[in-house]
Scaffold this motif. Structure first.
Motif, PDB file in Angstrom:
ATOM      1  N   ILE A  54       0.630  -1.157   0.196  1.00  0.00           N
ATOM      2  CA  ILE A  54       0.069   0.175  -0.122  1.00  0.00           C
ATOM      3  C   ILE A  54       0.947   1.369  -0.030  1.00  0.00           C
ATOM      4  O   ILE A  54       0.792   1.634  -0.891  1.00  0.00           O
ATOM      5  CB  ILE A  54      -1.092  -0.025   1.203  1.00  0.00           C
ATOM      6  CG1 ILE A  54      -1.839  -1.039   1.023  1.00  0.00           C
ATOM      7  CG2 ILE A  54      -1.900   1.109   1.262  1.00  0.00           C
ATOM      8  CD1 ILE A  54      -2.456  -1.802   2.224  1.00  0.00           C
ATOM      9  N   ALA A  55       1.728   1.189   0.663  1.00  0.00           N
ATOM     10  CA  ALA A  55       2.127   1.954   1.229  1.00  0.00           C
ATOM     11  C   ALA A  55       3.766   3.054  -0.292  1.00  0.00           C
ATOM     12  O   ALA A  55       3.679   4.188  -0.686  1.00  0.00           O
ATOM     13  CB  ALA A  55       3.828   2.039   2.103  1.00  0.00           C
ATOM     14  N   ALA A  56       3.261   1.597  -1.373  1.00  0.00           N
ATOM     15  CA  ALA A  56       4.124   1.911  -2.457  1.00  0.00           C
ATOM     16  C   ALA A  56       4.039   2.435  -3.358  1.00  0.00           C
ATOM     17  O   ALA A  56       4.081   3.251  -4.243  1.00  0.00           O
ATOM     18  CB  ALA A  56       4.955   0.498  -2.891  1.00  0.00           C
ATOM     19  N   THR A  57       2.173   1.919  -3.351  1.00  0.00           N
ATOM     20  CA  THR A  57       1.635   3.094  -4.273  1.00  0.00           C
ATOM     21  C   THR A  57       2.006   4.584  -3.859  1.00  0.00           C
ATOM     22  O   THR A  57       1.142   4.933  -5.261  1.00  0.00           O
ATOM     23  CB  THR A  57       0.051   2.697  -4.488  1.00  0.00           C
ATOM     24  OG1 THR A  57      -0.880   3.147  -2.887  1.00  0.00           O
ATOM     25  CG2 THR A  57      -0.315   1.139  -4.269  1.00  0.00           C
ATOM     26  N   ALA A  58       2.686   4.840  -2.956  1.00  0.00           N
ATOM     27  CA  ALA A  58       2.003   6.912  -2.815  1.00  0.00           C
ATOM     28  C   ALA A  58       3.706   7.284  -3.577  1.00  0.00           C
ATOM     29  O   ALA A  58       3.958   8.153  -4.027  1.00  0.00           O
ATOM     30  CB  ALA A  58       2.653   6.979  -1.135  1.00  0.00           C
ATOM     31  N   ALA A  59       4.440   6.389  -3.959  1.00  0.00           N
ATOM     32  CA  ALA A  59       5.491   6.236  -4.695  1.00  0.00           C
ATOM     33  C   ALA A  59       5.746   7.087  -5.334  1.00  0.00           C
ATOM     34  O   ALA A  59       4.612   6.995  -6.563  1.00  0.00           O
ATOM     35  CB  ALA A  59       7.210   5.185  -4.461  1.00  0.00           C
ATOM     36  N   GLY A  60       6.525   8.597  -5.636  1.00  0.00           N
ATOM     37  CA  GLY A  60       6.038   8.823  -6.671  1.00  0.00           C
ATOM     38  C   GLY A  60       5.288  10.222  -6.719  1.00  0.00           C
ATOM     39  O   GLY A  60       4.991  11.020  -8.006  1.00  0.00           O
ATOM     40  N   THR A  61       4.171  10.089  -6.114  1.00  0.00           N
ATOM     41  CA  THR A  61       3.178  10.590  -5.716  1.00  0.00           C
ATOM     42  C   THR A  61       3.592  12.426  -5.836  1.00  0.00           C
ATOM     43  O   THR A  61       5.106  12.606  -5.236  1.00  0.00           O
ATOM     44  CB  THR A  61       1.728  10.391  -5.105  1.00  0.00           C
ATOM     45  OG1 THR A  61       2.383  10.348  -3.876  1.00  0.00           O
ATOM     46  CG2 THR A  61       1.468   8.979  -5.610  1.00  0.00           C
ATOM     47  N   GLU A  62       2.459  13.766  -5.611  1.00  0.00           N
ATOM     48  CA  GLU A  62       2.836  14.726  -5.432  1.00  0.00           C
ATOM     49  C   GLU A  62       3.036  14.629  -4.275  1.00  0.00           C
ATOM     50  O   GLU A  62       2.788  13.756  -3.214  1.00  0.00           O
ATOM     51  CB  GLU A  62       1.578  15.626  -5.432  1.00  0.00           C
ATOM     52  CG  GLU A  62       0.968  15.633  -7.250  1.00  0.00           C
ATOM     53  CD  GLU A  62      -0.128  16.289  -7.426  1.00  0.00           C
ATOM     54  OE1 GLU A  62       0.082  17.922  -6.815  1.00  0.00           O
ATOM     55  OE2 GLU A  62      -0.885  16.348  -8.532  1.00  0.00           O
ATOM     56  N   ARG A  63       4.034  15.642  -3.513  1.00  0.00           N
ATOM     57  CA  ARG A  63       4.128  16.313  -2.159  1.00  0.00           C
ATOM     58  C   ARG A  63       3.866  17.645  -1.864  1.00  0.00           C
ATOM     59  O   ARG A  63       4.414  18.020  -2.762  1.00  0.00           O
ATOM     60  CB  ARG A  63       5.508  16.060  -2.258  1.00  0.00           C
ATOM     61  CG  ARG A  63       5.787  14.503  -2.101  1.00  0.00           C
ATOM     62  CD  ARG A  63       6.046  13.267  -1.297  1.00  0.00           C
ATOM     63  NE  ARG A  63       6.436  12.204  -1.233  1.00  0.00           N
ATOM     64  CZ  ARG A  63       6.014  11.445  -1.183  1.00  0.00           C
ATOM     65  NH1 ARG A  63       4.302  11.456  -2.017  1.00  0.00           N
ATOM     66  NH2 ARG A  63       6.648  10.067  -1.610  1.00  0.00           N
ATOM     67  N   PRO A  64       2.788  18.133  -1.107  1.00  0.00           N
ATOM     68  CA  PRO A  64       2.714  17.022  -0.227  1.00  0.00           C
ATOM     69  C   PRO A  64       0.714  16.495  -0.959  1.00  0.00           C
ATOM     70  O   PRO A  64       0.409  16.276  -2.784  1.00  0.00           O
ATOM     71  CB  PRO A  64       1.313  17.848   0.603  1.00  0.00           C
ATOM     72  CG  PRO A  64       1.443  19.754  -0.239  1.00  0.00           C
ATOM     73  CD  PRO A  64       2.410  19.705  -1.249  1.00  0.00           C
ATOM     74  N   ALA A  65       0.469  15.220  -0.292  1.00  0.00           N
ATOM     75  CA  ALA A  65       0.360  14.202  -1.379  1.00  0.00           C
ATOM     76  C   ALA A  65      -1.763  14.902  -1.404  1.00  0.00           C
ATOM     77  O   ALA A  65      -2.079  15.883  -0.230  1.00  0.00           O
ATOM     78  CB  ALA A  65      -0.289  13.472   0.121  1.00  0.00           C
ATOM     79  N   LEU A  66      -2.430  15.206  -2.191  1.00  0.00           N
ATOM     80  CA  LEU A  66      -3.465  15.109  -2.520  1.00  0.00           C
ATOM     81  C   LEU A  66      -4.253  14.682  -2.005  1.00  0.00           C
ATOM     82  O   LEU A  66      -4.195  13.165  -2.115  1.00  0.00           O
ATOM     83  CB  LEU A  66      -3.973  15.748  -4.405  1.00  0.00           C
ATOM     84  CG  LEU A  66      -2.773  16.592  -4.819  1.00  0.00           C
ATOM     85  CD1 LEU A  66      -3.347  16.471  -6.193  1.00  0.00           C
ATOM     86  CD2 LEU A  66      -3.294  17.694  -4.214  1.00  0.00           C
TER      87      LEU A  66
END
Length: 121
Positions: free
Chosen positions: A33-45
């Motif tokens: 699940i955490a890996a799906t956040a890799a490469g996403t925007e910071r801060p998270a939408l």
């Protein structure tokens, strides 16, 4: 807040709901699940509860790696309990909580936010 998950005096984790009805969530699932956040925007939408859960999984995975609770056979609720306990230490040591703002009051407020977010769906 549920009292189903507690630590016994001999530090064995007891959770009848998990052990009697289904397999406990393992840390390899949290890692996925955490890996799906890799490469996403910071801060998270944050568009909904799945995004909230993904951000939480990312934080839990980082904590688990740092503390050695990241084995694929390690149970996620152990990491959650340890993270909460460490947050309690942080809040006490840094004055985030005190006699007026207790950790329990923070958890209660978090529970209200959680319930409101469930109602959004």
């Amino acid at each position: 807040m549920s009292t189903a998950q507690t630590l016994t005096l001999d530090n064995q984790t007891v959770n009848p709901e998990i052990s009697d009805k289904r397999e406990p969530v393992r840390m390899d699932a949290i890692q996925e699940i955490a890996a799906t956040a890799a490469g996403t925007e910071r801060p998270a939408l944050i568009w909904g509860n799945t995004d909230r859960a993904t951000v939480a999984a990312e934080a839990l995975w980082i904590f688990a790696r740092r503390t050695g609770l990241d084995g694929s056979g390690d149970e996620a609720y152990t990491a959650v309990q340890d993270l909460i306990a460490n947050l309690m230490h942080l809040c006490e040591q840094e004055g985030i909580t005190d006699e007026n703002v207790t950790f329990a009051s923070l958890v209660s407020s978090a529970e209200m936010h959680y319930q409101a977010e469930l109602d959004e769906c």
